[in-house]
Scaffold this motif. Structure first.
Motif, PDB file in Angstrom:
ATOM      1  N   ALA A  24      16.622  16.260  21.342  1.00 29.67           N
ATOM      2  CA  ALA A  24      16.423  17.652  20.953  1.00 29.67           C
ATOM      3  C   ALA A  24      15.013  18.078  21.371  1.00 29.67           C
ATOM      4  O   ALA A  24      14.060  17.930  20.608  1.00 29.67           O
ATOM      5  N   GLY A  25      14.912  18.576  22.592  1.00 32.91           N
ATOM      6  CA  GLY A  25      13.610  18.949  23.137  1.00 32.91           C
ATOM      7  C   GLY A  25      12.899  20.004  22.320  1.00 32.91           C
ATOM      8  O   GLY A  25      11.684  19.949  22.138  1.00 32.91           O
ATOM      9  N   TYR A  26      13.648  20.976  21.805  1.00 33.88           N
ATOM     10  CA  TYR A  26      13.025  22.022  20.989  1.00 33.88           C
ATOM     11  C   TYR A  26      12.434  21.412  19.723  1.00 33.88           C
ATOM     12  O   TYR A  26      11.287  21.696  19.362  1.00 33.88           O
ATOM     13  N   MET A  56      15.967  18.889  27.098  1.00 38.98           N
ATOM     14  CA  MET A  56      16.781  20.020  26.693  1.00 38.98           C
ATOM     15  C   MET A  56      18.174  19.847  27.286  1.00 38.98           C
ATOM     16  O   MET A  56      18.314  19.504  28.448  1.00 38.98           O
ATOM     17  N   ARG A  57      19.153  20.110  26.484  1.00 34.20           N
ATOM     18  CA  ARG A  57      20.540  19.970  26.911  1.00 34.20           C
ATOM     19  C   ARG A  57      20.997  21.171  27.745  1.00 34.20           C
ATOM     20  O   ARG A  57      21.791  21.021  28.657  1.00 34.20           O
ATOM     21  N   LEU A  58      20.538  22.350  27.395  1.00 36.34           N
ATOM     22  CA  LEU A  58      20.939  23.574  28.087  1.00 36.34           C
ATOM     23  C   LEU A  58      19.710  24.315  28.607  1.00 36.34           C
ATOM     24  O   LEU A  58      18.676  24.336  27.931  1.00 36.34           O
ATOM     25  N   THR A  59      19.828  24.921  29.751  1.00 36.88           N
ATOM     26  CA  THR A  59      18.691  25.643  30.345  1.00 36.88           C
ATOM     27  C   THR A  59      18.679  27.116  29.966  1.00 36.88           C
ATOM     28  O   THR A  59      17.741  27.826  30.319  1.00 36.88           O
ATOM     29  N   LYS A  60      19.708  27.557  29.266  1.00 39.48           N
ATOM     30  CA  LYS A  60      19.726  28.922  28.741  1.00 39.48           C
ATOM     31  C   LYS A  60      20.526  28.918  27.446  1.00 39.48           C
ATOM     32  O   LYS A  60      21.343  28.019  27.212  1.00 39.48           O
ATOM     33  N   PRO A  61      20.291  29.900  26.599  1.00 39.63           N
ATOM     34  CA  PRO A  61      20.986  29.913  25.310  1.00 39.63           C
ATOM     35  C   PRO A  61      22.486  30.113  25.442  1.00 39.63           C
ATOM     36  O   PRO A  61      22.937  30.902  26.261  1.00 39.63           O
ATOM     37  N   LEU A 114      12.717  26.809  24.292  1.00 38.04           N
ATOM     38  CA  LEU A 114      11.352  26.696  23.796  1.00 38.04           C
ATOM     39  C   LEU A 114      10.746  28.081  23.600  1.00 38.04           C
ATOM     40  O   LEU A 114      11.095  29.036  24.297  1.00 38.04           O
ATOM     41  N   ASP A 115       9.831  28.154  22.664  1.00 39.62           N
ATOM     42  CA  ASP A 115       9.107  29.394  22.428  1.00 39.62           C
ATOM     43  C   ASP A 115       8.032  29.569  23.498  1.00 39.62           C
ATOM     44  O   ASP A 115       7.620  28.604  24.158  1.00 39.62           O
ATOM     45  N   GLU A 116       7.600  30.790  23.647  1.00 41.38           N
ATOM     46  CA  GLU A 116       6.602  31.119  24.669  1.00 41.38           C
ATOM     47  C   GLU A 116       5.373  30.219  24.548  1.00 41.38           C
ATOM     48  O   GLU A 116       4.881  29.959  23.447  1.00 41.38           O
ATOM     49  N   GLY A 117       4.925  29.701  25.686  1.00 43.97           N
ATOM     50  CA  GLY A 117       3.725  28.874  25.730  1.00 43.97           C
ATOM     51  C   GLY A 117       3.969  27.398  25.487  1.00 43.97           C
ATOM     52  O   GLY A 117       3.045  26.601  25.568  1.00 43.97           O
ATOM     53  N   GLN A 118       5.195  27.005  25.176  1.00 41.90           N
ATOM     54  CA  GLN A 118       5.489  25.597  24.921  1.00 41.90           C
ATOM     55  C   GLN A 118       5.933  24.897  26.201  1.00 41.90           C
ATOM     56  O   GLN A 118       6.490  25.526  27.095  1.00 41.90           O
ATOM     57  N   THR A 119       5.677  23.589  26.241  1.00 40.69           N
ATOM     58  CA  THR A 119       6.052  22.774  27.389  1.00 40.69           C
ATOM     59  C   THR A 119       6.928  21.633  26.899  1.00 40.69           C
ATOM     60  O   THR A 119       6.584  20.948  25.929  1.00 40.69           O
ATOM     61  N   LEU A 120       8.028  21.409  27.596  1.00 35.73           N
ATOM     62  CA  LEU A 120       8.950  20.348  27.233  1.00 35.73           C
ATOM     63  C   LEU A 120       8.399  18.989  27.635  1.00 35.73           C
ATOM     64  O   LEU A 120       7.899  18.820  28.732  1.00 35.73           O
TER      65      LEU A 120
END
Length: 189
Positions: free
Chosen positions: A82-84, A1-6, A176-182
């Motif tokens: 693109a981690g998402y 992920m490039r950013l840790t918050k939106p 990421l959406d709830e419950g997902q792991t990068l």
């Protein structure tokens, strides 16, 4: 992920306009609305256009078989860091028939041991598109040994769509959406 918050916050359900509700109604009928779409609700007109083209790419109208389409999508997602995108499409790829070993091998590229000639051709063409925005003559010729012209076109359409999606996700900071792991290989980019 490039950013840790939106950078661009997802639109909270309580703040949706009628236009936004209409856009996500079909998604709500199928379950949770993903962060990508909650974020895109910030620009309803763009989201509407995005959904139209994306529907083609992910439909049976796309002449690439689902498994092969997912190879292209996952390779682009990985190359774009693109981690998402990667996180969303790993289970889609599994449902389309990709094994865990194949998904891991997508990261290594076309020369990783174990790919069929057709799968390697897909990955090489995808890599060309990512790195050069062009499928080279050798890659195109190799691709046409395994896929027809329409499928080769759909590979380019798919890689282009998911390059754009990756840019959007990375730049907007979609989390990421709830419950997902990068995937650990996509941390820290």
């Amino acid at each position: 992920m490039r950013l840790t918050k939106p950078r661009i916050a997802p639109v909270a359900e309580g703040d949706w306009t009628d236009e936004q509700r209409e856009l996500v109604a079909p998604m709500a009928d199928r379950g949770a609305i993903l962060n990508i779409f909650r974020t895109f609700l910030n620009k309803p007109a763009a989201m509407k256009g995005f959904l139209g083209w994306g529907s083609y790419i992910l439909s049976k109208k796309n002449s690439l078989p689902a498994r092969e389409r997912e190879i292209v999508i996952l390779r682009i997602g990985y190359l774009c860091k693109a981690g998402y995108e990667w996180t969303q499409h790993v289970p889609i790829g599994q449902r389309a028939g990709l094994t865990d070993a194949e998904i891991a091998r997508i990261k290594a590229g076309a020369d990783a041991p174990g790919w069929s000639a057709a799968d390697a051709a897909l990955i090489r063409a995808t890599d060309d598109l990512h790195h050069q925005q062009f499928v080279t003559e050798p890659s195109w010729a190799d691709l046409l040994k395994h896929f027809d012209q329409g499928q080769a076109m759909d590979l380019v359409f798919t890689a282009g769509q998911y390059t754009q999606v990756s840019m959007l996700l990375n730049s907007f900071g979609v989390q990421l959406d709830e419950g997902q792991t990068l995937d650990p290989d996509l941390k820290g980019f």
